[in-house]
Enzyme design. Sequence first.
Site, PDB file in Angstrom:
ATOM      1  N   CYS A   1       0.839  -1.204   0.000  1.00  0.00           N
ATOM      2  CA  CYS A   1       0.000   0.000   0.000  1.00  0.00           C
ATOM      3  C   CYS A   1       0.870   1.248   0.000  1.00  0.00           C
ATOM      4  O   CYS A   1       1.801   1.368   0.800  1.00  0.00           O
ATOM      5  CB  CYS A   1      -0.915   0.002   1.223  1.00  0.00           C
ATOM      6  SG  CYS A   1      -1.996   1.452   1.325  1.00  0.00           S
TER       7      CYS A   1
ATOM      8  N   CYS B   1       0.042   6.337   7.009  1.00  0.00           N
ATOM      9  CA  CYS B   1      -1.190   5.900   7.661  1.00  0.00           C
ATOM     10  C   CYS B   1      -0.874   5.048   8.880  1.00  0.00           C
ATOM     11  O   CYS B   1       0.070   4.260   8.887  1.00  0.00           O
ATOM     12  CB  CYS B   1      -2.044   5.105   6.668  1.00  0.00           C
ATOM     13  SG  CYS B   1      -3.529   4.386   7.381  1.00  0.00           S
TER      14      CYS B   1
ATOM     15  N   CYS C   1      -6.294   2.255  -0.134  1.00  0.00           N
ATOM     16  CA  CYS C   1      -6.142   1.350   1.004  1.00  0.00           C
ATOM     17  C   CYS C   1      -6.274  -0.102   0.552  1.00  0.00           C
ATOM     18  O   CYS C   1      -7.195  -0.456  -0.181  1.00  0.00           O
ATOM     19  CB  CYS C   1      -7.205   1.664   2.053  1.00  0.00           C
ATOM     20  SG  CYS C   1      -7.209   0.544   3.456  1.00  0.00           S
TER      21      CYS C   1
ATOM     22  N   GLN D   1     -17.817  -8.736  13.112  1.00  0.00           N
ATOM     23  CA  GLN D   1     -16.477  -9.232  12.794  1.00  0.00           C
ATOM     24  C   GLN D   1     -15.947  -8.488  11.573  1.00  0.00           C
ATOM     25  O   GLN D   1     -16.673  -8.228  10.618  1.00  0.00           O
ATOM     26  CB  GLN D   1     -16.506 -10.738  12.545  1.00  0.00           C
ATOM     27  CG  GLN D   1     -16.930 -11.552  13.755  1.00  0.00           C
ATOM     28  CD  GLN D   1     -15.943 -11.482  14.911  1.00  0.00           C
ATOM     29  OE1 GLN D   1     -14.780 -11.129  14.745  1.00  0.00           O
ATOM     30  NE2 GLN D   1     -16.410 -11.825  16.101  1.00  0.00           N
TER      31      GLN D   1
ATOM     32  N   PHE E   1     -21.982 -12.895  26.171  1.00  0.00           N
ATOM     33  CA  PHE E   1     -21.547 -11.757  25.340  1.00  0.00           C
ATOM     34  C   PHE E   1     -21.936 -12.048  23.893  1.00  0.00           C
ATOM     35  O   PHE E   1     -21.115 -12.018  22.980  1.00  0.00           O
ATOM     36  CB  PHE E   1     -20.049 -11.509  25.464  1.00  0.00           C
ATOM     37  CG  PHE E   1     -19.580 -11.312  26.889  1.00  0.00           C
ATOM     38  CD1 PHE E   1     -19.656 -10.063  27.491  1.00  0.00           C
ATOM     39  CD2 PHE E   1     -19.074 -12.363  27.630  1.00  0.00           C
ATOM     40  CE1 PHE E   1     -19.236  -9.870  28.805  1.00  0.00           C
ATOM     41  CE2 PHE E   1     -18.649 -12.187  28.941  1.00  0.00           C
ATOM     42  CZ  PHE E   1     -18.724 -10.937  29.534  1.00  0.00           C
TER      43      PHE E   1
ATOM     44  N   GLU F   1     -26.437 -10.872  26.651  1.00  0.00           N
ATOM     45  CA  GLU F   1     -25.674  -9.723  26.160  1.00  0.00           C
ATOM     46  C   GLU F   1     -26.095  -8.502  26.971  1.00  0.00           C
ATOM     47  O   GLU F   1     -27.266  -8.373  27.347  1.00  0.00           O
ATOM     48  CB  GLU F   1     -25.952  -9.508  24.668  1.00  0.00           C
ATOM     49  CG  GLU F   1     -25.570  -8.166  24.092  1.00  0.00           C
ATOM     50  CD  GLU F   1     -24.083  -7.872  24.200  1.00  0.00           C
ATOM     51  OE1 GLU F   1     -23.722  -6.757  24.594  1.00  0.00           O
ATOM     52  OE2 GLU F   1     -23.269  -8.770  23.877  1.00  0.00           O
TER      53      GLU F   1
ATOM     54  N   ASP G   1     -17.460 -14.877  24.256  1.00  0.00           N
ATOM     55  CA  ASP G   1     -16.731 -13.969  23.365  1.00  0.00           C
ATOM     56  C   ASP G   1     -16.734 -12.574  23.982  1.00  0.00           C
ATOM     57  O   ASP G   1     -17.485 -11.694  23.557  1.00  0.00           O
ATOM     58  CB  ASP G   1     -17.386 -13.956  21.981  1.00  0.00           C
ATOM     59  CG  ASP G   1     -16.677 -13.033  21.001  1.00  0.00           C
ATOM     60  OD1 ASP G   1     -15.527 -12.645  21.268  1.00  0.00           O
ATOM     61  OD2 ASP G   1     -17.282 -12.703  19.960  1.00  0.00           O
TER      62      ASP G   1
ATOM     63  N   CYS H   1     -10.129 -11.426  21.378  1.00  0.00           N
ATOM     64  CA  CYS H   1      -9.350 -10.513  20.534  1.00  0.00           C
ATOM     65  C   CYS H   1      -8.147  -9.970  21.293  1.00  0.00           C
ATOM     66  O   CYS H   1      -7.515  -9.016  20.839  1.00  0.00           O
ATOM     67  CB  CYS H   1     -10.233  -9.373  20.020  1.00  0.00           C
ATOM     68  SG  CYS H   1     -10.974  -8.381  21.335  1.00  0.00           S
TER      69      CYS H   1
END
Length: 402
Positions: free
Chosen positions: A52, A58, A135, A235, A262, A282, A330, A356
């Site tokens: 890129c 960036c 991008c 996601q 979650f 949730e 999650d 994550c």
Amino acid sequence: MTLTITRITAAGDGMAEDAGPFPRTLPGEEVDVVDGTARLLTPSPTRVKPPCRHFKSCGGCAMQHADDGFVADWKTSVIATGLAARGIETDIRPILTSPPQSRRRAALHGKRTKSGAMVGFHGRASDVLIETPDCQLLDPAIIAALPVLEQLTVIAASRKAELELVVALSENGIDLDMRNCKPLDPRVIGEVSALAEQHRFARIAWDGEVIGLRAPPIQTFGQARVAPPPGAFLQATLHGQNMLMQAVAEAVGGAKHVADLFAGCGTFSLPAAETAEVWALEGEASLIAALDQGWRQATGLKKVTADTRDLFRRPVLPSELSKTDAVIIDPPRAGAEAQTIELAKSEVPRIAAVSCNPVTFARDADILIKGGYRLDWVQPVDQFRWSSHVELAAQFTRAHMA
């Protein structure tokens, strides 16, 4: 001063012995450091030309200067290191990496200029806005919409404040949530609605209030179709979502009663309902409402009970899981320590964990293992290509039930 880069930090920066960090460097490279800035002298064999042209300015990507093999090994090592710090060893599977130009959800920024507006990402460790029309992360449909986002920035932004533009691709076009807008003038609603219709946007929201709706912003989770609320978590790539869904399905196994903690809008709950009754929990009511509606409109799914519950303040207790065959969890980046402590006391045979954050995952994994669970495997998923982020799914089983 000449230094040799010895390792890469979790943020993707090179480090020499007692010196650094030095962005865009790789282990084994020699650099000449002047006033804290490193000039490359001897490149690594794993160094490549960044794909890129915006890479140097960036802040969206950290690792385009390294080949795919190096990045895959590095991200896998971040997970392994986090687990090793807790004394945990397990099978870490080969990483699954999303292809370039596949990001379907992104948080862009927009600000007004004298001649109109600009939209892009911030520079590295900076509040300077960088336009990124080429991008290599974003789906081409988002790139094509940048001129429209600039028009909307002129309409919605004050002269001094930046907008946050949360963009997601849906089956019916772009779903846009504009945040940090100026006070809504009813006279602009027609203008925004016209732009949505002209450019085939599905929905446009102004600080969470929908002011332009051409069609429901549908997302598909298994056999169910869901219209999330504005700006809802999704996601980052469809590839990443599918890989995580497959890993979760494997970890859940043949369970007939599943609790999804979650649950969001039902990314994992609704596919699980194809074979099991699901209790989905949730903290955000709007997400649970979207999940519930998606289930009610689907055909062929087993019962889904969708409840709003703050699992940080009121975690699910072991007694509530007495008839549960598997749990899906999650949590956000902070992990779910309080909930994991309760899970570790339960007798649930199988846990499918998605994370994550390898650090908080390792912490929570340690709690489960000390509670009698075994970590069978970890599946890394890289849907934030070229960044320092990595996600994973994992399977835990009760050691005496395995």
